[in-house]
Structures are given as C-alpha cells and as structure tokens.
Design a protein around this motif. Sequence first.
Motif, PDB file in Angstrom:
ATOM      1  N   ALA A 187       0.842  -1.200   0.000  1.00  0.00           N
ATOM      2  CA  ALA A 187       0.000   0.000   0.000  1.00  0.00           C
ATOM      3  C   ALA A 187       0.877   1.250   0.000  1.00  0.00           C
ATOM      4  N   LYS A 188       1.965   1.212   0.772  1.00  0.00           N
ATOM      5  CA  LYS A 188       2.892   2.347   0.796  1.00  0.00           C
ATOM      6  C   LYS A 188       3.567   2.530  -0.559  1.00  0.00           C
ATOM      7  N   ILE A 189       3.925   1.424  -1.198  1.00  0.00           N
ATOM      8  CA  ILE A 189       4.557   1.511  -2.521  1.00  0.00           C
ATOM      9  C   ILE A 189       3.611   2.197  -3.504  1.00  0.00           C
ATOM     10  N   GLU A 213       2.141   6.905  -6.741  1.00  0.00           N
ATOM     11  CA  GLU A 213       1.164   7.925  -7.134  1.00  0.00           C
ATOM     12  C   GLU A 213       1.706   9.326  -6.887  1.00  0.00           C
ATOM     13  N   LEU A 214       2.323   9.516  -5.718  1.00  0.00           N
ATOM     14  CA  LEU A 214       2.904  10.825  -5.398  1.00  0.00           C
ATOM     15  C   LEU A 214       4.030  11.179  -6.366  1.00  0.00           C
ATOM     16  N   ALA A 215       4.817  10.173  -6.747  1.00  0.00           N
ATOM     17  CA  ALA A 215       5.910  10.411  -7.694  1.00  0.00           C
ATOM     18  C   ALA A 215       5.354  10.835  -9.047  1.00  0.00           C
ATOM     19  N   GLU A 216       4.301  10.160  -9.512  1.00  0.00           N
ATOM     20  CA  GLU A 216       3.703  10.522 -10.798  1.00  0.00           C
ATOM     21  C   GLU A 216       3.101  11.920 -10.759  1.00  0.00           C
ATOM     22  N   LYS A 217       2.504  12.260  -9.623  1.00  0.00           N
ATOM     23  CA  LYS A 217       1.927  13.597  -9.471  1.00  0.00           C
ATOM     24  C   LYS A 217       3.042  14.651  -9.531  1.00  0.00           C
ATOM     25  N   TYR A 233      10.141  10.542  -3.895  1.00  0.00           N
ATOM     26  CA  TYR A 233       9.071   9.550  -3.817  1.00  0.00           C
ATOM     27  C   TYR A 233       9.437   8.271  -4.564  1.00  0.00           C
ATOM     28  N   ARG A 234      10.137   8.403  -5.669  1.00  0.00           N
ATOM     29  CA  ARG A 234      10.571   7.234  -6.423  1.00  0.00           C
ATOM     30  C   ARG A 234      11.519   6.388  -5.590  1.00  0.00           C
ATOM     31  N   ARG A 235      12.428   7.051  -4.879  1.00  0.00           N
ATOM     32  CA  ARG A 235      13.380   6.322  -4.013  1.00  0.00           C
ATOM     33  C   ARG A 235      12.667   5.641  -2.845  1.00  0.00           C
ATOM     34  N   ALA A 244       9.570   4.548  -2.827  1.00  0.00           N
ATOM     35  CA  ALA A 244       8.873   3.382  -3.375  1.00  0.00           C
ATOM     36  C   ALA A 244       9.856   2.237  -3.578  1.00  0.00           C
ATOM     37  N   SER A 245      11.020   2.560  -4.075  1.00  0.00           N
ATOM     38  CA  SER A 245      12.052   1.549  -4.294  1.00  0.00           C
ATOM     39  C   SER A 245      12.495   0.920  -2.976  1.00  0.00           C
ATOM     40  N   ARG A 246      12.645   1.733  -1.955  1.00  0.00           N
ATOM     41  CA  ARG A 246      13.068   1.244  -0.640  1.00  0.00           C
ATOM     42  C   ARG A 246      12.026   0.271  -0.059  1.00  0.00           C
ATOM     43  N   PHE A 247      10.747   0.628  -0.209  1.00  0.00           N
ATOM     44  CA  PHE A 247       9.700  -0.252   0.307  1.00  0.00           C
ATOM     45  C   PHE A 247       9.597  -1.535  -0.513  1.00  0.00           C
ATOM     46  N   LYS A 248       9.916  -1.464  -1.810  1.00  0.00           N
ATOM     47  CA  LYS A 248       9.931  -2.666  -2.640  1.00  0.00           C
ATOM     48  C   LYS A 248      11.003  -3.629  -2.155  1.00  0.00           C
TER      49      LYS A 248
END
Length: 126
Positions: free
Chosen positions: A83-85, A90-94, A107-109, A111-115
């Motif tokens: 859910a966090k990813i 979404e925030l990164a795309e915005k 935000y991209r980083r 998401a990557s960290r949570f992945k």
Amino acid sequence: MAEEVKEERQAEAPEAQEGGLPPLPKKLEKMTIKELRELALQIPEITGVHGMNKEELISALKKVYGIEEAPRRVGGSMRELKAKIRKFKELAEKARAEKDWERYERYRRLASRFKKRTRKLARAAA
C-alpha cells in the motif's frame, strides 16, 4: 515422542482445553492455509476467515488461543508495504506531472526502498 508433542501443543495453547476451543493438531506455522481456515471457521470470535492470508490467520488463531507471538524481524506486513509503494508511486507521478523533479526523485526512491522491504519480508517468510 508422541507424548512430548502433545505436551508441547498443550503448552502452546493453555486456553484450548478450558475455553471449549478445538485442540491444535500441530504447530500453526506447519499447517496449510486450508487447515488453518477449517480450524478458524470453528471459532466464532474469528471473522473474515476466507479473506485472510496465512500470516493473518496464524496471528488471529494465536490471539484466540493465547499463544504469544514472536516479534517480526522485518517491519510491517506485505499488504501494508505494498500500500505504501502504491502511495509513493502515485505521489511520484503527481510530482512528475508538476515537473517537480526533486519531489519526484524522493518519492521514487521511497517506493524503491519499500519494494526492497517486500523482497526481504518474502525471503524471511520462506
């Protein structure tokens, strides 16, 4: 040998005999998800059994049986992490649409960290 296993199961679930709960046939972690669901369906305190995954079923059964759970090594459940990813993607795309490259990269980083955490959690569960 069989006596030791019985004693171990009884020590694991002290409330099973007195609360009218069905006895545990073996350790919860060793049971299949089908066995866990059948056991959970016999207990009226547990609802939403078919919507739970194995980890959630084990947690709910341990709570009902009074078995203490060991703390997790990796923070959060797989659902929470995913859910966090999604949120950070979404925030990164915005931010990308607004051409705010600093926020986009942050935000991209994240998401990557949570992945990476989900992969670590999957390895720990296996």
